[in-house]
Motif scaffolding. Structure first.
Motif, short mmCIF file in Angstrom:
data_model
loop_
_atom_site.label_atom_id
_atom_site.label_comp_id
_atom_site.label_asym_id
_atom_site.label_seq_id
_atom_site.Cartn_x
_atom_site.Cartn_y
_atom_site.Cartn_z
N UNK A 1 0.84 -1.21 0.00
CA UNK A 1 0.00 0.00 0.00
C UNK A 1 0.87 1.25 0.00
N UNK A 2 1.91 1.29 0.82
CA UNK A 2 2.78 2.47 0.91
C UNK A 2 3.46 2.74 -0.42
N UNK A 3 4.03 1.70 -1.01
CA UNK A 3 4.74 1.89 -2.28
C UNK A 3 3.77 2.21 -3.42
N UNK A 4 2.63 1.55 -3.42
CA UNK A 4 1.65 1.81 -4.46
C UNK A 4 1.10 3.22 -4.40
N UNK A 5 0.84 3.73 -3.20
CA UNK A 5 0.32 5.08 -3.04
C UNK A 5 1.34 6.11 -3.51
N UNK A 6 2.60 5.90 -3.16
CA UNK A 6 3.64 6.84 -3.59
C UNK A 6 3.80 6.85 -5.09
N UNK A 7 3.79 5.69 -5.70
CA UNK A 7 3.99 5.61 -7.15
C UNK A 7 2.78 6.16 -7.90
N UNK A 8 1.58 5.87 -7.40
CA UNK A 8 0.38 6.39 -8.05
C UNK A 8 0.35 7.91 -8.04
N UNK A 9 0.75 8.50 -6.92
CA UNK A 9 0.69 9.96 -6.78
C UNK A 9 1.80 10.67 -7.56
N UNK A 10 2.95 10.04 -7.67
CA UNK A 10 4.14 10.79 -8.09
C UNK A 10 4.89 10.21 -9.28
N UNK A 11 4.41 9.16 -9.90
CA UNK A 11 5.20 8.48 -10.93
C UNK A 11 5.65 9.43 -12.04
N UNK A 12 4.77 10.31 -12.51
CA UNK A 12 5.15 11.15 -13.65
C UNK A 12 6.20 12.19 -13.27
#
Length: 230
Positions: A147-158
């Motif tokens: 959840x932590x890694x997925x939330x960070x990547x979803x919010x900031x990947x671009x």
């Protein structure tokens, strides 16, 4: 590569009115190659970018006036123009473009669009988010880690560089594997390898990419094996 040492530059003011007392604002580029910090109260800016083969640009300077296209120091003049969506377009003025190169390594540049960074996507916030996921993973709280890694990547990947994106995807893949979500593991591992496949890396970049791609291949093999009928 020529060493890049910070210098004070003069730069144009933003098109919008500068507000006294405003806190510094952090900006970043898509794909994470550049960062800009604007302190409107102190009327200063700082730009840091990374190009191919770890070449860099480092600029620090002062906002010099209320009009566009003003400012000069060490024969380098730049503009910072604020768009309607809050992004800042940074450019070296054509007459001094060559002089501005002294602030950059051979394969680095600072011209481009810088977007306001959400609080969650600032470098320190991303480091903390990744560390929380890692702590959960080591404690075998794999759901929380994912959840932590997925939330960070979803919010900031671009707004992240591709090496950072690949690292987070690899971490998500192995957490998914521990949870028995082998199809998700395959998906995230494959995404790393597919994105890297057409790339030709400069030597330093290749050194950074190699362990990330090795981890993705290992994860992919493990998760494909787990999906195979026995």
């Amino acid at each position: 590569m020529r060493a890049s040492s910070p210098r004070w530059l003069a730069a144009c003011a933003l098109a919008a009115t500068l507000q006294a007392g405003a806190a510094p604002v952090d900006y970043g580029t898509e794909r994470g190659w550049g960062q800009l910090t604007l302190d409107r109260a102190a009327r200063t800016f700082a730009i840091s970018t990374v190009g191919a083969n770890a070449h860099t640009c480092e600029l620090q300077g002062r906002l010099s006036g209320a009009k566009l296209n003003e400012g000069t120091a060490d024969s380098c003049r730049i503009t910072l123009t604020e768009g309607r969506d809050g992004r800042i377009a940074v450019a070296a003025m054509p007459a001094t473009e060559e002089s501005c190169r002294e602030f950059c390594g051979m394969r680095a540049y600072f011209d481009g669009d810088y977007l306001p960074l959400p609080a969650a996507c600032r470098p320190d916030a991303l480091r903390q988010q990744h560390a929380r996921g890692l702590a959960d993973y080591r404690a075998k709280r794999f759901d929380a880690a994912l959840h932590a890694w997925g939330a960070g990547l979803t919010a900031c990947e671009r707004l992240m560089d591709h090496f950072g994106v690949w690292r987070w995807r690899n971490d998500m893949a192995i957490a998914a594997h521990r949870l028995g979500r082998h199809a998700d593991c395959v998906q995230w591992s494959r995404a790393v390898l597919d994105e890297a496949a057409p790339s030709t890396f400069a030597p330093t970049d290749a050194d950074t990419a190699a362990p990330l791609l090795k981890a993705a291949r290992f994860n992919l093999g493990q998760c494909r094996a787990a999906l195979s009928p026995r």
